[in-house]
Design a protein around this motif. Structure first.
Motif, PDB file in Angstrom:
ATOM      1  N   CYS A  59      59.721 -52.732  -0.263  1.00 49.53           N
ATOM      2  CA  CYS A  59      59.205 -54.097  -0.099  1.00 49.53           C
ATOM      3  C   CYS A  59      58.755 -54.699  -1.441  1.00 49.53           C
ATOM      4  O   CYS A  59      58.451 -53.976  -2.388  1.00 49.53           O
ATOM      5  N   PRO A  60      58.699 -56.043  -1.514  1.00 50.78           N
ATOM      6  CA  PRO A  60      58.327 -56.713  -2.771  1.00 50.78           C
ATOM      7  C   PRO A  60      57.003 -56.263  -3.386  1.00 50.78           C
ATOM      8  O   PRO A  60      56.952 -56.027  -4.597  1.00 50.78           O
ATOM      9  N   PRO A  61      55.897 -56.092  -2.620  1.00 47.66           N
ATOM     10  CA  PRO A  61      54.663 -55.629  -3.260  1.00 47.66           C
ATOM     11  C   PRO A  61      54.811 -54.254  -3.919  1.00 47.66           C
ATOM     12  O   PRO A  61      54.269 -54.014  -4.997  1.00 47.66           O
ATOM     13  N   ILE A  62      55.550 -53.351  -3.301  1.00 48.26           N
ATOM     14  CA  ILE A  62      55.762 -52.030  -3.902  1.00 48.26           C
ATOM     15  C   ILE A  62      56.622 -52.167  -5.155  1.00 48.26           C
ATOM     16  O   ILE A  62      56.353 -51.523  -6.174  1.00 48.26           O
ATOM     17  N   GLN A  63      57.646 -53.014  -5.110  1.00 45.26           N
ATOM     18  CA  GLN A  63      58.480 -53.241  -6.293  1.00 45.26           C
ATOM     19  C   GLN A  63      57.655 -53.777  -7.458  1.00 45.26           C
ATOM     20  O   GLN A  63      57.887 -53.421  -8.607  1.00 45.26           O
ATOM     21  N   LYS A  64      56.680 -54.631  -7.155  1.00 43.39           N
ATOM     22  CA  LYS A  64      55.822 -55.239  -8.185  1.00 43.39           C
ATOM     23  C   LYS A  64      54.773 -54.260  -8.698  1.00 43.39           C
ATOM     24  O   LYS A  64      54.098 -54.534  -9.686  1.00 43.39           O
ATOM     25  N   GLY A  65      54.603 -53.136  -7.981  1.00 40.44           N
ATOM     26  CA  GLY A  65      53.595 -52.167  -8.392  1.00 40.44           C
ATOM     27  C   GLY A  65      52.203 -52.516  -7.926  1.00 40.44           C
ATOM     28  O   GLY A  65      51.218 -51.957  -8.415  1.00 40.44           O
TER      29      GLY A  65
END
Length: 74
Positions: A59-65
């Motif tokens: 998901c996007p939040p995980i990709q963003k760290g």
């Protein structure tokens, strides 16, 4: 920082059906109904959403760290 990928191929753990879906950017998707067998899947223990468990892209939040996008919702 690399661009955030917003599409992921999600695979149903029950029947193996795969579909490309657009991920939400502002929330985790905790439930997903398979279009083929209609099973409702949930994330694996320790994952924040179905895309992190069964998708080709987290998901996007995980990709963003930035970590899990819905703390305390599990």
């Amino acid at each position: 920082m690399a661009a955030v990928v917003l599409e992921s191929d999600i695979e149903c753990p029950e029947c193996g059906y795969r579909k490309t879906e657009r991920m939400p950017t502002d929330a985790c998707q905790f439930f997903y109904e398979c279009e083929s067998c209609h099973s409702v899947i949930k994330p694996k223990v320790g994952d924040c959403c179905v895309f992190c468990s069964f998708g080709t892209v987290p998901c996007p939040p995980i990709q963003k760290g930035s970590g899990c996008c819905s703390p305390g919702s599990q």
